[in-house]
Enzyme design. Structure first.
Site, PDB file in Angstrom:
ATOM      1  N   LYS A   1       0.854  -1.205   0.000  1.00 17.21           N
ATOM      2  CA  LYS A   1       0.000   0.000   0.000  1.00 17.21           C
ATOM      3  C   LYS A   1       0.881   1.243   0.000  1.00 17.21           C
ATOM      4  O   LYS A   1       2.044   1.212   0.422  1.00 17.21           O
ATOM      5  CB  LYS A   1      -0.937   0.030   1.207  1.00 17.21           C
ATOM      6  CG  LYS A   1      -0.250   0.130   2.596  1.00 17.21           C
ATOM      7  CD  LYS A   1       0.004   1.543   3.102  1.00 17.21           C
ATOM      8  CE  LYS A   1       0.751   1.542   4.428  1.00 17.21           C
ATOM      9  NZ  LYS A   1       1.622   2.642   4.694  1.00 17.21           N
TER      10      LYS A   1
ATOM     11  N   ASP B   1      -2.299  -1.913  10.159  1.00 17.38           N
ATOM     12  CA  ASP B   1      -2.532  -1.822   8.714  1.00 17.38           C
ATOM     13  C   ASP B   1      -3.106  -3.105   8.122  1.00 17.38           C
ATOM     14  O   ASP B   1      -3.435  -3.158   6.933  1.00 17.38           O
ATOM     15  CB  ASP B   1      -1.213  -1.512   7.976  1.00 17.38           C
ATOM     16  CG  ASP B   1      -0.828  -0.044   8.106  1.00 17.38           C
ATOM     17  OD1 ASP B   1      -1.696   0.777   8.451  1.00 17.38           O
ATOM     18  OD2 ASP B   1       0.357   0.274   7.855  1.00 17.38           O
TER      19      ASP B   1
HETATM   20  O1  C5P Z   1      -0.024  -1.665  14.832  1.00 14.17           O
HETATM   21  P1  C5P Z   1       1.389  -1.676  14.348  1.00 14.17           P
HETATM   22  O2  C5P Z   1       2.183  -2.820  14.934  1.00 14.17           O
HETATM   23  O3  C5P Z   1       1.531  -1.605  12.882  1.00 14.17           O
HETATM   24  O4  C5P Z   1       2.072  -0.374  14.928  1.00 14.17           O
HETATM   25  C1  C5P Z   1       3.458  -0.129  14.821  1.00 14.17           C
HETATM   26  C2  C5P Z   1       3.830   1.024  15.723  1.00 14.17           C
HETATM   27  O5  C5P Z   1       3.151   2.215  15.342  1.00 14.17           O
HETATM   28  C3  C5P Z   1       3.491   0.781  17.176  1.00 14.17           C
HETATM   29  O6  C5P Z   1       4.554   1.299  17.931  1.00 14.17           O
HETATM   30  C4  C5P Z   1       2.250   1.586  17.421  1.00 14.17           C
HETATM   31  O7  C5P Z   1       2.244   2.074  18.716  1.00 14.17           O
HETATM   32  C5  C5P Z   1       2.374   2.718  16.420  1.00 14.17           C
HETATM   33  N1  C5P Z   1       1.037   3.094  15.928  1.00 14.17           N
HETATM   34  C6  C5P Z   1       0.332   4.097  16.586  1.00 14.17           C
HETATM   35  N2  C5P Z   1      -0.908   4.433  16.145  1.00 14.17           N
HETATM   36  C7  C5P Z   1      -1.471   3.812  15.084  1.00 14.17           C
HETATM   37  C8  C5P Z   1      -0.765   2.793  14.400  1.00 14.17           C
HETATM   38  C9  C5P Z   1       0.493   2.458  14.858  1.00 14.17           C
HETATM   39  O8  C5P Z   1       0.829   4.679  17.550  1.00 14.17           O
HETATM   40  N3  C5P Z   1      -2.694   4.170  14.688  1.00 14.17           N
END
Ligand code: C5P
Length: 285
Positions: free
Chosen positions: A9, A134
């Site tokens: 994406k 995502d």
């Molecule tokens: O959910 P994911 O593992 O992809 O998130 C990766 C990092 O980005 C994590 O440290 C998460 O705290 C941060 N993040 C965030 N807010 C979001 C998506 C991700 O703070 N909406």
């Protein structure tokens, strides 16, 4: 054996609105799936979960998000874990292209087909969200507005047929570090409402004009200036960083211009791709 295509994406728009009670950030994004795809196969083995990946720099065990997705699928369905997962990696990692999330999405979609569980898309998205923000978009795909953590998805009109050049500088960026940097910075916010209007109307020019990514303000990607300049010279209508970076994408209406730009960028950067928008997410082939 089930084979699944897992598209990468790009973020046509990414704004951070604030902090949610669960510690995640509240986002307003426009996501677009592109035809740079990993290929994932899932099959039954002799019990338990095993994973191999063509790129051996990535973990091949429970640390891999695709492995976590399989675990979450079996926990949710109550099926005894039994999966052999093989990932053919094409999407660069730590790139802002949701490469890991795409694999996780593909595993959930693939296991649903393998075990004939006939889960709804929403159920698969719910399972996906337990392993990454995502992943729901990577299951849904196409062109979507993504809000809250990224899991509240509204499909909008498909992006006009175009060519999207991706160029990834060498050094990866950690998403967690990018959010931490954004938390400490004063951020200028792009115009969400104008972008929403452009997307709702399928207004390609409006999308290019109102695109934006707040991570550009806090991420230090030195090659970005040069990549954008090359894209501008070759006639890109929009050039912007995707997600938390470092990949920069350029949107072209003309195939020759896109190919010319990619050819120039390849002289300096290892990971350059000419892609097209697609209307699907992880799908069985
Ligand atoms: O959910 P994911 O593992 O992809 O998130 C990766 C990092 O980005 C994590 O440290 C998460 O705290 C941060 N993040 C965030 N807010 C979001 C998506 C991700 O703070 N909406």
């Amino acid at each position: 054996m089930i084979k699944v295509l897992a598209p990468a994406k790009i973020n046509l728009f990414l704004d951070i609105l604030g902090r949610l009670e669960n510690g995640f950030h509240s986002l307003f994004m426009v996501m677009q799936a592109v035809d740079l795809c990993d290929e994932i196969t899932v099959s039954k083995g002799e019990g338990g979960i095993s994973l191999t990946c063509s790129d051996t720099r990535l973990p091949q065990d429970e640390r891999n998000i695709a492995f976590k997705a399989a675990k979450a699928f079996f926990a949710e369905t109550g099926i005894e874990p039994n999966a052999v997962i093989a990932i053919e990696k094409k999407i660069p990692f730590e790139a802002g292209l949701a490469g890991g999330s795409a694999d996780a999405a593909a595993v959930i979609v693939g296991l649903d087909a393998l075990y004939e569980t006939k889960l709804s898309k929403q159920k698969m998205c719910d399972i996906g969200l337990t392993v990454g923000s995502d992943v729901p978009f990577c299951i849904k795909g196409g062109t979507c507005i993504a809000q809250n953590r990224g899991e509240v998805l509204s499909r909008v009109k498909p992006l006009k047929d175009c060519f999207i050049v991706l160029a990834k500088p060498e050094k990866g960026v950690s998403t967690a570090a990018a959010f931490a940097a954004a938390d400490k910075a004063y951020i200028y916010h792009p115009d969400n409402l104008k972008m929403l209007e452009a997307c709702s109307n399928g207004d390609f020019e409006g999308i290019c004009k109102n695109a934006g990514n707040v991570f550009e303000q806090v991420i230090e990607v030195v090659e970005r200036v040069e990549i954008k300049e090359t894209m501008r010279i070759h006639g890109a209508l929009l050039y912007q960083m995707s997600g938390s970076g470092p990949t920069v994408f350029g949107i072209f209406e003309d195939e020759e211009k896109a190919k010319g730009c990619a050819c120039e960028l390849k002289k300096k950067f290892g990971a350059v791709f000419v892609t097209k928008p697609v209307s699907f997410g992880a799908k069985v082939i």
